[in-house]
Write a protein that holds these residues in place. Sequence first.
Motif, PDB file in Angstrom:
ATOM      1  N   ASN A  26       0.720  -1.117  -0.011  1.00  0.00           N
ATOM      2  CA  ASN A  26      -0.076  -0.091  -0.010  1.00  0.00           C
ATOM      3  C   ASN A  26       0.978   1.154  -0.074  1.00  0.00           C
ATOM      4  N   VAL A  28       0.262   4.350   0.179  1.00  0.00           N
ATOM      5  CA  VAL A  28      -0.112   5.398   1.146  1.00  0.00           C
ATOM      6  C   VAL A  28       0.534   4.880   2.804  1.00  0.00           C
ATOM      7  N   THR A  29      -0.299   3.691   3.280  1.00  0.00           N
ATOM      8  CA  THR A  29       0.099   3.313   4.493  1.00  0.00           C
ATOM      9  C   THR A  29       1.549   2.859   4.581  1.00  0.00           C
ATOM     10  N   ARG A  32       5.195   6.363   6.079  1.00  0.00           N
ATOM     11  CA  ARG A  32       5.013   7.087   7.132  1.00  0.00           C
ATOM     12  C   ARG A  32       5.247   8.453   7.246  1.00  0.00           C
ATOM     13  N   THR A  35       1.878   9.784   5.677  1.00  0.00           N
ATOM     14  CA  THR A  35       0.654   9.655   6.500  1.00  0.00           C
ATOM     15  C   THR A  35       0.875  10.510   7.969  1.00  0.00           C
ATOM     16  N   GLU A  36       1.895  10.595   8.442  1.00  0.00           N
ATOM     17  CA  GLU A  36       2.062  11.523   9.318  1.00  0.00           C
ATOM     18  C   GLU A  36       1.767  13.077   9.014  1.00  0.00           C
ATOM     19  N   ALA A  44      -6.763  11.766  10.640  1.00  0.00           N
ATOM     20  CA  ALA A  44      -6.600  10.384  10.490  1.00  0.00           C
ATOM     21  C   ALA A  44      -7.779  10.024   9.479  1.00  0.00           C
ATOM     22  N   VAL A  47      -6.467   9.915   5.888  1.00  0.00           N
ATOM     23  CA  VAL A  47      -5.545   8.700   5.674  1.00  0.00           C
ATOM     24  C   VAL A  47      -6.337   7.602   5.285  1.00  0.00           C
ATOM     25  N   ASP A  48      -7.486   7.287   6.251  1.00  0.00           N
ATOM     26  CA  ASP A  48      -8.277   6.128   5.886  1.00  0.00           C
ATOM     27  C   ASP A  48      -8.913   6.020   4.579  1.00  0.00           C
ATOM     28  N   VAL A  51      -6.655   4.957   1.665  1.00  0.00           N
ATOM     29  CA  VAL A  51      -6.071   3.468   1.958  1.00  0.00           C
ATOM     30  C   VAL A  51      -6.480   2.739   0.567  1.00  0.00           C
ATOM     31  N   GLY A  54      -4.092   3.858  -2.231  1.00  0.00           N
ATOM     32  CA  GLY A  54      -2.779   3.331  -1.890  1.00  0.00           C
ATOM     33  C   GLY A  54      -2.645   1.929  -2.278  1.00  0.00           C
TER      34      GLY A  54
END
Length: 554
Positions: A26, A28-29, A32, A35-36, A44, A47-48, A51, A54
């Motif tokens: 993935n 995206v995930t 780090r 995502t941060e 958050a 980001v979800d 997913v 990604g």
Amino acid sequence: MATSNLGSRAAIRTVTNQAPPLVGHNVVTADRALTEAVVRHGSAEVVDDLVGLGAEAGSAEAREHGRLANEHHPRLTPYDRFGNRIDEVEFHPSWHWLMGRSVGHGLAAAPWEDDSPHAHVRRAAGFMAWSHTEPGHGCPVSMTYAAVPALRADDAIAKEWTPLLASRSYDPGVRPVSEKLGALAGMGMTEKQGGSDVRANITLARPTSTDGEYTLHGHKWFTSAPMNDVFLVLAQAAGGVTCFVVPRVLPDGTRNQLDVVRLKDKLGNRSNASSELELDGTVAVRLGDEGRGVRTIIEMVAATRLDCVLGSTSLMRRAVSEASWHAAHRSAFGSTLADKPLMQNVLADLAVETEAATALAVRLAGAVDRRNDPHEAALRRIALPLAKFWVCKRTPAMVGEALECLGGNGYVEESVMPLLYREAPLNSVWEGSGNVNALDVLRALGREPEALDAWITEVGQARGGDARLDRAVDDTLALLGSLLGDPAQLETQARRLAGRMAAVLQASLLVRFAPAEVADVFCASRLGSSYDGTYGALDGGDLRAIVERTTPVV
């Protein structure tokens, strides 16, 4: 293996000690730093929401479509079989697959019609992640995104075009926009005699009897994606350089006079069609006042600058992902490459470069979401040319070093590294070279004092977090003061100043938000007076932790 079998056909054809393809992760995930930054400047939940994108971007299917789109180049058909001029460009189905997903994921102009407070952060992160699949198709996606703020110079035109440009439906084909579910935009600024000096344009705009309508007569040296539905074009009207909206197809269904002279044989990706156009009686609608064309289109330029930073950052991230993945799976001289101290030094250096670019890119996207805040608007004004200059300028050397981590494997097209390397200089050239952006930094400093105040405020938020950063801020302000006191040197030293301001801005973000080992290595290397830009020359730091943070996990 028995010695007697070493020369057998089975042994010869047995593949060992090769890194597996980097697919099935993935994008995206696994990132780090990305995502941060998205959580920091968005949430958050953003980001979800990314997913799925990604996962698709890291799939074998997406990577294969990226390969095919570059292997099968666009093909220009000037005439149909009956001799009618049609000027159509045919793309491989993989191009359309990539475009359909990109538009469907909301990476074109969707944020401008989205009420979410983090729409542009989401789009920026998605654009960076999806660009891992293939960089070329990002061009029409980017121009479509960038067109909307420029179109707002005229409420009626904006209301006509924005819903179509913001659509998540990819609807290719030469048809009136009234029959389409979505539209794409392009731009035609430069001409062969002027390049970035658009005030030297000689394309003429002649008014017709219809209010606001003109015909254009001239040429455009670079127009990417000539099959898009609408273009923002600069031309000389009676009042000076003016911006115009040029539809590909007129409302009555007839084709507008957009003659594609040729497709450019260019460095970089081969999937996108960069074209040279001739305009002769081309119908156009004025956008903004006559003589205000540069000011009108500058909003589009600012948005494409952001996408240049996003695109270059994506190239960095894809390159360091491939390099760290290879090093984690390739053994030499008794251990994996990733365990070799010198390789760790190189990979950590590349990772820190990428994280600094990511932190700055997402910060700028957050400033777009908060564009009505005076500090954010002033910061965008100076940080966009700073980032465009610095991040895009750093990318070719960084990608070249990542390619070298794969050795000979990185020098073959199948590894994707040659494509990344060829693509790496593009974003520095787009809209204007490094000199253009460095000089624009001087323009902002000279004309808009609030821009410098915004930079000082932003880097000041990290004050006391690292003594090296504190010294660098003071030294940069001293450099600026000395140059302002010696105007003869100001332009000559514009690159030096822009580079220092950009690196300090990146360092301030890392000191505030990144893991301590990342910020420490960045400040120790990039802010030191002896730094020569050589990757893999870090002195100290937890390099293994930095490399592990960067290496994708499948």
